[in-house]
Design an enzyme around this catalytic site. Sequence first.
Site, mmCIF file in Angstrom:
data_model
loop_
_atom_site.group_PDB
_atom_site.id
_atom_site.type_symbol
_atom_site.label_atom_id
_atom_site.label_comp_id
_atom_site.label_asym_id
_atom_site.label_seq_id
_atom_site.Cartn_x
_atom_site.Cartn_y
_atom_site.Cartn_z
ATOM 1 N N HIS A 32 0.850 -1.193 0.000
ATOM 2 C CA HIS A 32 0.000 0.000 0.000
ATOM 3 C C HIS A 32 0.887 1.246 0.000
ATOM 4 O O HIS A 32 1.787 1.388 0.824
ATOM 5 C CB HIS A 32 -0.889 -0.032 1.249
ATOM 6 C CG HIS A 32 -1.888 1.069 1.336
ATOM 7 N ND1 HIS A 32 -3.083 1.047 0.654
ATOM 8 C CD2 HIS A 32 -1.887 2.223 2.039
ATOM 9 C CE1 HIS A 32 -3.773 2.143 0.927
ATOM 10 N NE2 HIS A 32 -3.064 2.881 1.773
ATOM 11 N N GLY A 141 -4.217 11.126 6.402
ATOM 12 C CA GLY A 141 -3.181 12.153 6.489
ATOM 13 C C GLY A 141 -1.977 11.703 7.298
ATOM 14 O O GLY A 141 -0.866 12.147 7.037
ATOM 15 N N ASP A 174 -8.242 0.808 6.058
ATOM 16 C CA ASP A 174 -6.934 1.467 6.221
ATOM 17 C C ASP A 174 -6.968 2.414 7.421
ATOM 18 O O ASP A 174 -7.784 3.332 7.472
ATOM 19 C CB ASP A 174 -6.668 2.252 4.918
ATOM 20 C CG ASP A 174 -5.324 2.968 4.879
ATOM 21 O OD1 ASP A 174 -4.484 2.718 5.756
ATOM 22 O OD2 ASP A 174 -5.130 3.772 3.948
HETATM 23 C C1 DX5 Z 1 -3.346 7.289 6.464
HETATM 24 C C2 DX5 Z 1 -2.859 6.356 5.397
HETATM 25 C C3 DX5 Z 1 -2.585 4.982 5.869
HETATM 26 C C4 DX5 Z 1 -1.498 4.870 6.894
HETATM 27 C C5 DX5 Z 1 -1.950 3.862 7.888
HETATM 28 O O1 DX5 Z 1 -3.769 8.471 5.886
HETATM 29 O O2 DX5 Z 1 -3.800 6.263 4.356
HETATM 30 O O3 DX5 Z 1 -2.347 4.081 4.804
HETATM 31 O O4 DX5 Z 1 -0.256 4.485 6.371
HETATM 32 O O5 DX5 Z 1 -1.070 3.857 8.922
HETATM 33 P P1 DX5 Z 1 -1.353 3.053 10.261
HETATM 34 O O6 DX5 Z 1 -1.518 1.611 9.891
HETATM 35 O O7 DX5 Z 1 -0.154 3.333 11.091
HETATM 36 O O8 DX5 Z 1 -2.621 3.614 10.856
HETATM 37 ZN ZN ZN Z 2 -3.570 4.645 2.850
#
Ligand code: DX5
Ligand code: ZN
Length: 224
Positions: A32, A141, A174
Amino acid sequence: MVEILPSILAADFARLGEQIASVERAGVSMLHIDVMDGHFVPNISLGPPVIRSIRSICRLTFDVHLMITDPDRYIATFVESGADQISVHQEVCPHLDRTLRLIKAEGALAGVVINPSTPVSTLDEVLELADYVLVMSVNPGFGAQRFIPRTMRKLMELDQRRRERGLSFKLEMDGGLGPDNVADVVRAGCDWVVAGSSIFQSDDPETTVKKMQQLAREATAIRA
Ligand code: DX5
Ligand code: ZN
């Protein structure tokens, strides 16, 4: 099969190749990649040059999450740089039908993302078109935020619509996901579980991914 998608936002960018290799060893098939523009979200991350570089060192499926305003302008560039699938936010796409068709015309899978405050009903007219729907479980973000429990019901709603309408789009989630809650979201219908800090900030990313894969497998068995 449920997939765990490591989010490189939480990786050490000075050792990006090494970090990607560690999750490849765990057997992931998708990565991702978060693109942030400092407008739609209050943060800036990475763009096509980084994607192009890592494309040359790995064969994983690149799942590119565009947190940018006016994504249409950049879709061709992201595909050219190595994106296999691209998701855009419902909140910035006044012509969502057109945008999803554009992604497909460029040869990538097309995904649509909704923020925690955006209802599932806003996607009713594009579910036939989307290859996947990404439900944000934090406000986009930043990595390492706390999971917002209320978003889980959106997975169930979308799973229900998918069954009722005989559709086959994948469900992705996510934000704030890790070994502690992976089973819950898989049981709610999630197919693709994105995890950043819980993997890359752990002592051993490879072992953490394997643990999450195992928990996901067990939860899938219950779901079926
Ligand atoms: C946040 C992103 C995520 C982020 C998730 O805006 O879209 O993909 O990397 O990170 P974690 O898993 O640490 O919440
Ligand atoms: Zn993301």
